[in-house]
Scaffold this active site. Structure first.
Site, PDB file in Angstrom:
ATOM      1  N   MET A  28       0.841  -1.197   0.000  1.00  0.00           N
ATOM      2  CA  MET A  28       0.000   0.000   0.000  1.00  0.00           C
ATOM      3  C   MET A  28       0.879   1.251   0.000  1.00  0.00           C
ATOM      4  O   MET A  28       0.421   2.342   0.377  1.00  0.00           O
ATOM      5  CB  MET A  28      -0.953  -0.009   1.192  1.00  0.00           C
ATOM      6  CG  MET A  28      -2.003  -1.099   1.080  1.00  0.00           C
ATOM      7  SD  MET A  28      -3.537  -0.781   1.990  1.00  0.00           S
ATOM      8  CE  MET A  28      -2.935  -0.716   3.665  1.00  0.00           C
ATOM      9  N   GLY A  75      11.624  -2.822   5.009  1.00  0.00           N
ATOM     10  CA  GLY A  75      10.976  -4.125   4.981  1.00  0.00           C
ATOM     11  C   GLY A  75      10.439  -4.459   3.598  1.00  0.00           C
ATOM     12  O   GLY A  75      10.621  -5.577   3.089  1.00  0.00           O
ATOM     13  N   HIS A  76       9.785  -3.480   2.969  1.00  0.00           N
ATOM     14  CA  HIS A  76       9.291  -3.684   1.605  1.00  0.00           C
ATOM     15  C   HIS A  76      10.455  -3.940   0.643  1.00  0.00           C
ATOM     16  O   HIS A  76      10.375  -4.809  -0.232  1.00  0.00           O
ATOM     17  CB  HIS A  76       8.529  -2.447   1.112  1.00  0.00           C
ATOM     18  CG  HIS A  76       7.267  -2.162   1.852  1.00  0.00           C
ATOM     19  ND1 HIS A  76       7.079  -1.012   2.581  1.00  0.00           N
ATOM     20  CD2 HIS A  76       6.108  -2.872   1.969  1.00  0.00           C
ATOM     21  CE1 HIS A  76       5.869  -1.022   3.111  1.00  0.00           C
ATOM     22  NE2 HIS A  76       5.266  -2.135   2.759  1.00  0.00           N
TER      23      HIS A  76
END
Length: 282
Positions: free
Chosen positions: A30, A36-37
């Site tokens: 999103m 982390g992404h």
């Protein structure tokens, strides 16, 4: 870098570059990307011929309209971060209309009870929204593998269940939680915390680590009571739930069984900002 805002153009492009042996890795997000992404994308790049990331704030999974309104939208910064990792990543940043075609509605799913635990109790309709958008994105991107962080472990199990029930040909990969230096699980919502709140939020992971240590000696109820008291003593936090659950069913642990795997799950509000985390206990 190729950026698509419409599904028709994306589908046509992916079709043109597919070969018999090529694979597509997919990271649905999103936006408001963090390390982390990027770690999910890095794993996808290592394991697949092509990598696609979607950036879409999905309205059907927000039961709180204010939370949807305040959710950070940082597309330009997100694209910069993706470019710093690889210019070969394909970005899909659709409009709400492109996804829902004028009908912003969730499909009803049966996740065999996974949807009624923890997040499902406090966010009615949330997992129908998750199932709807992930299924739609899988149909558009047709990935070989899709990567999800284990911070949203219940969501990960929900997606795996949806894929199994709908027989979609995609392997769902759960990836390790990426944490800040103080242990706080990385989340787009962390950007809304003040520096002081961010520092204090280290208590969430510290509590989970203590839970893991206590799990060998104490009952789930004793640990839950201790967690409740810990957060009651701290005005910075409002504990929404803490639960020790069996991994496969997500049902609460009443009596430990040495043949089952368990995780601890927690949701906490810090100044109306909702943070979740989880840890494997055995």
């Amino acid at each position: 870098m190729q950026i698509f805002t419409g599904k028709a153009a994306l589908i046509a492009h992916l079709s043109s570059i597919k070969t018999t042996n090529s694979t597509i890795g997919f990271v649905p997000t999103m936006g408001a990307l963090h390390q982390g992404h990027l770690s999910l994308m890095q794993q996808s790049l290592q394991e697949n011929s092509k990598t696609v990331i979607s950036i879409f704030v999905n309205p059907t999974q927000f039961n709180n309209p204010e939370d949807l309104l305040k959710y950070p939208r940082t597309l330009d910064k997100d694209i910069e971060k993706i470019s710093s990792l690889s210019t070969e990543i394909i970005v899909y940043a659709p409009t709400v209309h492109d996804i829902y075609e004028g009908k912003i509605l969730s499909q009803d799913f049966d996740f065999d009870g996974l949807e009624h635990q923890m997040e499902g109790k406090f966010r009615p309709g949330h997992f129908n929204g998750v199932g709807t958008i992930v299924k739609r994105l899988f149909e558009i991107v047709t990935p070989t593998k899709a990567y999800f962080g284990e911070k949203d472990f219940q969501q990960l199990q929900i997606v795996k269940k949806m894929v199994a029930k709908t027989k979609l040909p995609v392997q769902v990969v759960g990836c390790e939680i990426y944490r800040e230096k103080n242990g706080l699980a990385m989340s787009s919502r962390n950007e809304r915390l003040t520096e002081d709140e961010r520092n204090k939020a280290a208590l969430i992971y510290e509590t989970l680590l203590t839970t893991k240590d206590q799990f060998t000696k104490n009952s789930a109820k004793e640990i839950s009571d201790w967690v409740q008291k810990t957060f009651e003593k701290n005005d910075t936090f409002e504990l929404e739930y803490f639960q020790i659950a069996e991994v496969a069913t997500l049902l609460p642990c009443i009596r430990k069984n040495k043949n089952k795997k368990y995780r601890a799950f927690i949701a906490v509000f810090v100044n109306n900002i909702r943070l979740i985390d989880t840890i494997s206990l055995n």
